[in-house]
Design a protein around this motif. Sequence first.
Motif, PDB file in Angstrom:
ATOM      1  N   ASP A   2      18.232  -2.075  23.346  1.00 29.61           N
ATOM      2  CA  ASP A   2      16.845  -2.464  23.522  1.00 29.61           C
ATOM      3  C   ASP A   2      16.542  -2.501  25.018  1.00 29.61           C
ATOM      4  O   ASP A   2      16.973  -3.410  25.729  1.00 29.61           O
ATOM      5  CB  ASP A   2      16.629  -3.838  22.883  1.00 29.61           C
ATOM      6  N   SER A   5      14.613  -5.771  26.362  1.00 30.76           N
ATOM      7  CA  SER A   5      15.463  -6.964  26.455  1.00 30.76           C
ATOM      8  C   SER A   5      16.491  -6.818  27.570  1.00 30.76           C
ATOM      9  O   SER A   5      16.781  -7.765  28.300  1.00 30.76           O
ATOM     10  CB  SER A   5      16.175  -7.209  25.120  1.00 30.76           C
ATOM     11  N   GLU A 142       1.684 -12.539  15.753  1.00 36.57           N
ATOM     12  CA  GLU A 142       3.101 -12.852  15.934  1.00 36.57           C
ATOM     13  C   GLU A 142       3.291 -13.934  16.983  1.00 36.57           C
ATOM     14  O   GLU A 142       4.072 -14.879  16.801  1.00 36.57           O
ATOM     15  CB  GLU A 142       3.871 -11.591  16.329  1.00 36.57           C
ATOM     16  N   LEU A 146       4.773 -18.089  16.911  1.00 36.30           N
ATOM     17  CA  LEU A 146       5.756 -18.625  17.855  1.00 36.30           C
ATOM     18  C   LEU A 146       5.206 -19.867  18.548  1.00 36.30           C
ATOM     19  O   LEU A 146       5.930 -20.857  18.741  1.00 36.30           O
ATOM     20  CB  LEU A 146       6.110 -17.541  18.883  1.00 36.30           C
ATOM     21  N   ALA A 167      14.899 -21.179  23.828  1.00 35.71           N
ATOM     22  CA  ALA A 167      15.049 -19.904  23.113  1.00 35.71           C
ATOM     23  C   ALA A 167      13.690 -19.381  22.656  1.00 35.71           C
ATOM     24  O   ALA A 167      13.407 -18.171  22.742  1.00 35.71           O
ATOM     25  CB  ALA A 167      15.985 -20.076  21.918  1.00 35.71           C
ATOM     26  N   LEU A 168      12.825 -20.276  22.171  1.00 40.45           N
ATOM     27  CA  LEU A 168      11.488 -19.865  21.752  1.00 40.45           C
ATOM     28  C   LEU A 168      10.656 -19.394  22.945  1.00 40.45           C
ATOM     29  O   LEU A 168       9.898 -18.422  22.842  1.00 40.45           O
ATOM     30  CB  LEU A 168      10.774 -21.023  21.050  1.00 40.45           C
ATOM     31  N   ASP A 170      11.842 -18.096  25.746  1.00 42.44           N
ATOM     32  CA  ASP A 170      12.361 -16.792  26.152  1.00 42.44           C
ATOM     33  C   ASP A 170      11.843 -15.698  25.219  1.00 42.44           C
ATOM     34  O   ASP A 170      11.482 -14.597  25.658  1.00 42.44           O
ATOM     35  CB  ASP A 170      13.890 -16.801  26.140  1.00 42.44           C
ATOM     36  N   ALA A 171      11.803 -15.993  23.914  1.00 47.56           N
ATOM     37  CA  ALA A 171      11.266 -15.018  22.964  1.00 47.56           C
ATOM     38  C   ALA A 171       9.790 -14.753  23.240  1.00 47.56           C
ATOM     39  O   ALA A 171       9.306 -13.627  23.075  1.00 47.56           O
ATOM     40  CB  ALA A 171      11.455 -15.533  21.536  1.00 47.56           C
ATOM     41  N   LEU A 174       9.278 -11.979  25.735  1.00 45.55           N
ATOM     42  CA  LEU A 174       9.456 -10.660  25.135  1.00 45.55           C
ATOM     43  C   LEU A 174       8.237 -10.278  24.297  1.00 45.55           C
ATOM     44  O   LEU A 174       7.809  -9.124  24.298  1.00 45.55           O
ATOM     45  CB  LEU A 174      10.715 -10.636  24.279  1.00 45.55           C
ATOM     46  N   TYR A 175       7.680 -11.239  23.565  1.00 44.08           N
ATOM     47  CA  TYR A 175       6.467 -10.964  22.797  1.00 44.08           C
ATOM     48  C   TYR A 175       5.309 -10.578  23.718  1.00 44.08           C
ATOM     49  O   TYR A 175       4.536  -9.665  23.425  1.00 44.08           O
ATOM     50  CB  TYR A 175       6.077 -12.183  21.968  1.00 44.08           C
ATOM     51  N   ARG A 178       6.012  -7.055  25.047  1.00 42.24           N
ATOM     52  CA  ARG A 178       5.905  -6.050  23.994  1.00 42.24           C
ATOM     53  C   ARG A 178       4.455  -5.834  23.586  1.00 42.24           C
ATOM     54  O   ARG A 178       4.016  -4.695  23.384  1.00 42.24           O
ATOM     55  CB  ARG A 178       6.738  -6.462  22.778  1.00 42.24           C
TER      56      ARG A 178
END
Length: 302
Positions: A2, A5, A142, A146, A167-168, A170-171, A174-175, A178
Motif C-alpha cells: 500500500d 500507508s 466513511e 470513524l 489508532a483511530l 492515525d486511521a 489515511l481516510y 485517500r
Amino acid sequence: MDVLSDALAAMRTGITRSARTDVRAPWGLRFPAITGTSFHVVLEGACLLMPGGGDPPLALGPGDVVFLREGGEHALADAEDTPLTDFVPDRPDPSSPVGHVHVDGPGKRTILLCGAYQLDRTRPHPLMRELPELVRLSAHAELGRLVDLLAAELARPRPGSDGIVPALIDAMLLYILRAWEEERAADSQSPPGWARALADPVIGRALQDMHARPGHPWTVAELAARRGLSRSTFAERFTALVGEPPMTYLTWWRLTSAGRLLREPGASVRTVAERVGYTSEFAFAKAFKREYGIAPGAYRHQ
C-alpha cells in the motif's frame, strides 16, 4: 504494498498527540506553529477556524474534519472577536497520547478533538507536497463513522482507550488523504500528480513494486516489461504523472526508507544498505550523505 500507508510510515517520527476540547462560549484558542501537521474534528457544536496569514475564517460544524498540512499558527473560537488563550492540554500522565482542555462559559457548548501528527516535513512524500495547506472534509460517510467511534471513546474512556484513540486518529489521516486523492483522481480537469499516478493501472502498480521491494535492482526496462510497455513509453508516462523519472523516484524512496530503518533500534548501516538496494556500504553512505547532509551512522545516533 500500500503506497499511501507506506509513504506515511516513512514520514512518521513519533506518536500522535491529541486533546478532547470541551468548551462553552465565549471561548477562543490559539494554536502555535508546530513541526508536524495539525488536525481538528468537530464532535459537537460549531466554531470558527481562523487560519494564519489573514485568510478569512472558516465555519465548522458537527462531523467536520480539518487537516492543516504545514501545522502553521491558527486559532479556533466561537466568534471572530473573542479573545484568544493558548491551547495547553492537561494530561493525566506526560506520556498519555490524549489530553483534555476545558473552558467554562455561559454560552453554547462545543466539543472538539484537536491534535497533531508527528511527521517529518524535511522529507515529505510528493503526495503530501501536493495537498493544499488546508483540507476540509464534511459529510463523508466513511470518515463520519470513524468520527463517531472517536467521540464514543473520548466521551467514556475505558480500559484500552489510550491504544484505541491514537489508532483511530492515525486511521483518520489515511481516510483524509485517500478521500482527497480519490476526488482528485476522479476530476478529469485536475493536473497530473500523485492522485492520478496511484489510480493509473500501469504507474500505480509500478509504484507498488518499488515500495514492496526497494532493495530489488529495478531498471526502467524491467518495470516497463512487467506492465507490457516499451521502456520509453513507460518512462514518459511515469514522469508525466509522478513528476520525476522512475529511477529518480526510486532513489528518493530507497533513501527515505533508509532513514526510517536507521531510526529503528539495533539497525546497522550495512543491514540498512542491503535492505534498500545498495551492495556497497560505501556507495550507500555516499548517497545518504548527499541526500541528508550527514553520514548514516551519525544520523542513526542522532
